[in-house]
Design a protein around this motif. Sequence first.
Motif, short mmCIF file in Angstrom:
data_model
loop_
_atom_site.label_atom_id
_atom_site.label_comp_id
_atom_site.label_asym_id
_atom_site.label_seq_id
_atom_site.Cartn_x
_atom_site.Cartn_y
_atom_site.Cartn_z
N GLY A 24 0.83 -1.20 0.00
CA GLY A 24 0.00 0.00 0.00
C GLY A 24 0.85 1.25 0.00
N PRO A 25 0.25 2.41 -0.24
CA PRO A 25 1.02 3.66 -0.30
C PRO A 25 1.50 4.14 1.06
CG PRO A 25 -1.33 4.10 -0.54
CD PRO A 25 -1.18 2.61 -0.55
N SER A 26 0.93 3.61 2.14
CA SER A 26 1.36 3.97 3.49
C SER A 26 1.38 2.73 4.36
CB SER A 26 0.43 5.03 4.10
OG SER A 26 -0.85 4.47 4.35
N GLN A 27 2.05 2.84 5.49
CA GLN A 27 2.11 1.70 6.40
C GLN A 27 0.72 1.33 6.90
OE1 GLN A 27 4.45 2.36 9.94
NE2 GLN A 27 5.05 0.20 10.06
N GLN A 28 -0.08 2.35 7.20
CA GLN A 28 -1.43 2.11 7.69
C GLN A 28 -2.30 1.45 6.63
OE1 GLN A 28 -3.66 5.65 8.63
NE2 GLN A 28 -5.15 4.56 9.89
N ALA A 29 -2.18 1.93 5.40
CA ALA A 29 -3.00 1.39 4.31
C ALA A 29 -2.66 -0.08 4.04
CB ALA A 29 -2.81 2.23 3.05
N ALA A 30 -1.37 -0.40 4.09
CA ALA A 30 -0.94 -1.78 3.85
C ALA A 30 -1.46 -2.69 4.95
CB ALA A 30 0.57 -1.84 3.74
N TYR A 31 -1.37 -2.22 6.19
CA TYR A 31 -1.83 -3.02 7.33
C TYR A 31 -3.33 -3.28 7.23
CZ TYR A 31 -3.00 -4.39 12.09
OH TYR A 31 -3.50 -5.05 13.18
N GLN A 32 -4.09 -2.22 6.92
CA GLN A 32 -5.55 -2.38 6.84
C GLN A 32 -5.96 -3.31 5.71
OE1 GLN A 32 -6.78 1.74 6.54
NE2 GLN A 32 -6.91 1.98 8.78
N ALA A 33 -5.22 -3.28 4.60
CA ALA A 33 -5.53 -4.17 3.47
C ALA A 33 -5.15 -5.61 3.78
CB ALA A 33 -4.80 -3.68 2.21
N LEU A 34 -4.18 -5.80 4.69
CA LEU A 34 -3.73 -7.15 5.03
C LEU A 34 -4.76 -7.92 5.85
CD1 LEU A 34 -1.33 -9.23 5.13
CD2 LEU A 34 -0.65 -8.10 7.27
N GLN A 35 -5.43 -7.25 6.77
CA GLN A 35 -6.29 -7.93 7.73
C GLN A 35 -7.38 -8.81 7.12
OE1 GLN A 35 -5.25 -8.02 10.95
NE2 GLN A 35 -3.59 -6.99 9.85
N PRO A 36 -8.14 -8.32 6.14
CA PRO A 36 -9.19 -9.19 5.60
C PRO A 36 -8.67 -10.44 4.88
CG PRO A 36 -9.05 -7.13 4.37
CD PRO A 36 -8.20 -6.96 5.57
N VAL A 37 -7.53 -10.33 4.20
CA VAL A 37 -7.03 -11.51 3.48
C VAL A 37 -6.42 -12.52 4.46
CG1 VAL A 37 -6.72 -10.44 1.23
CG2 VAL A 37 -4.91 -10.24 2.93
N VAL A 38 -5.87 -12.04 5.57
CA VAL A 38 -5.39 -12.96 6.60
C VAL A 38 -6.57 -13.71 7.20
CG1 VAL A 38 -4.38 -13.12 8.91
CG2 VAL A 38 -3.26 -11.74 7.15
N SER A 39 -7.64 -12.98 7.51
CA SER A 39 -8.85 -13.63 8.06
C SER A 39 -9.43 -14.63 7.06
CB SER A 39 -9.89 -12.56 8.40
OG SER A 39 -9.41 -11.69 9.41
N GLN A 40 -9.39 -14.28 5.78
CA GLN A 40 -9.88 -15.20 4.74
C GLN A 40 -9.05 -16.47 4.70
OE1 GLN A 40 -9.97 -13.38 0.86
NE2 GLN A 40 -10.56 -15.28 -0.18
N THR A 41 -7.75 -16.33 4.86
CA THR A 41 -6.86 -17.48 4.83
C THR A 41 -7.10 -18.39 6.03
OG1 THR A 41 -5.16 -16.18 3.69
CG2 THR A 41 -4.45 -18.20 4.78
N VAL A 42 -7.22 -17.81 7.22
CA VAL A 42 -7.47 -18.60 8.43
C VAL A 42 -8.81 -19.32 8.33
CG1 VAL A 42 -7.87 -18.49 10.90
CG2 VAL A 42 -6.01 -17.16 9.88
N ALA A 43 -9.82 -18.62 7.82
CA ALA A 43 -11.14 -19.24 7.66
C ALA A 43 -11.08 -20.43 6.70
CB ALA A 43 -12.14 -18.20 7.15
N PHE A 44 -10.27 -20.31 5.64
CA PHE A 44 -10.12 -21.41 4.70
C PHE A 44 -9.48 -22.61 5.38
CE2 PHE A 44 -7.38 -23.76 1.78
CZ PHE A 44 -8.25 -24.09 0.75
N LEU A 45 -8.45 -22.38 6.17
CA LEU A 45 -7.77 -23.48 6.84
C LEU A 45 -8.71 -24.19 7.82
CD1 LEU A 45 -4.29 -21.84 7.60
CD2 LEU A 45 -4.95 -23.25 5.64
N GLU A 46 -9.49 -23.44 8.54
CA GLU A 46 -10.43 -24.05 9.49
C GLU A 46 -11.53 -24.81 8.74
OE1 GLU A 46 -11.78 -20.87 11.93
OE2 GLU A 46 -9.96 -20.81 13.15
#
Length: 253
Positions: free
Chosen positions: A75-97
């Motif tokens: 992302g263009p900023s540290q905050q933007a990159a972090y916020q964009a990361l959270q949903p895909v991490v949750s999606q990945t964990v949900a897939f594993l479960e």
Amino acid sequence: MPIPADLGSRLSNQLRRTPPLVAAMAVLGVGLVLSSAILVKGIRRANDTITVTGASTERIRSDHVDWSVSVAVAGPSQQAAYQALQPVVSQTVAFLEAQGLPAAQIQRDAVRSEREDQRDPRSNELRSTTWTSRQEIRVSSADVDKVRAVAAAAGELIGQGVPLTINPPAFTYTKLAEKRVDMLAKATRDAAERARAIAREAGSAIGPITNADTGTFQLTAPNSTEVGNSGSYDTTTVEKDITAVMAVTFRVR
């Protein structure tokens, strides 16, 4: 040939009647005779043993697996990159479960942020900054077959648009310490059988063990020809061949 007990006395009487130079040569000769006797005796003892290498090999099955995937979003900023990361991490964990992995076996590492600056190659003026947020998701389980199946299916997440790096599972064997003792004992018995065969051909027999050195200890893929000087530990396969080598020295009688 045995040395007479009165050899020293007879030489002493004779030396009294012998010129000094001849006497010195006589003393030297006696020394050489005695040294030769000691040398021959030493050689006979050194050849009194036999050293044989024994080995044991067994097929085992891994009983633990460690596996991880990494999700990274820029992302263009540290905050933007972090916020964009959270949903895909949750999606990945949900897939594993959803694939049947218990939540207790899934762990998220701390988020890491990396900054990359783009500069003009001539003026070194800053053109843009990109931040990348990355999070590792780890799985540790005794259910080897389940994790192996989930790892094979994880590519579906990439098809769903998840920026994912899939690492290969690492399969290990947790009872290696006790298995090592058993394998070394089998390798020692194998060395004893080899030593008996060699001694029998020479009309001799083996006695007790005088020395034992542990050689290489290897866990390799099934039917592998790999040999490491300091041993090896393959983690890529569930089934493994475990090999122990011992160099054992036996007394020969």
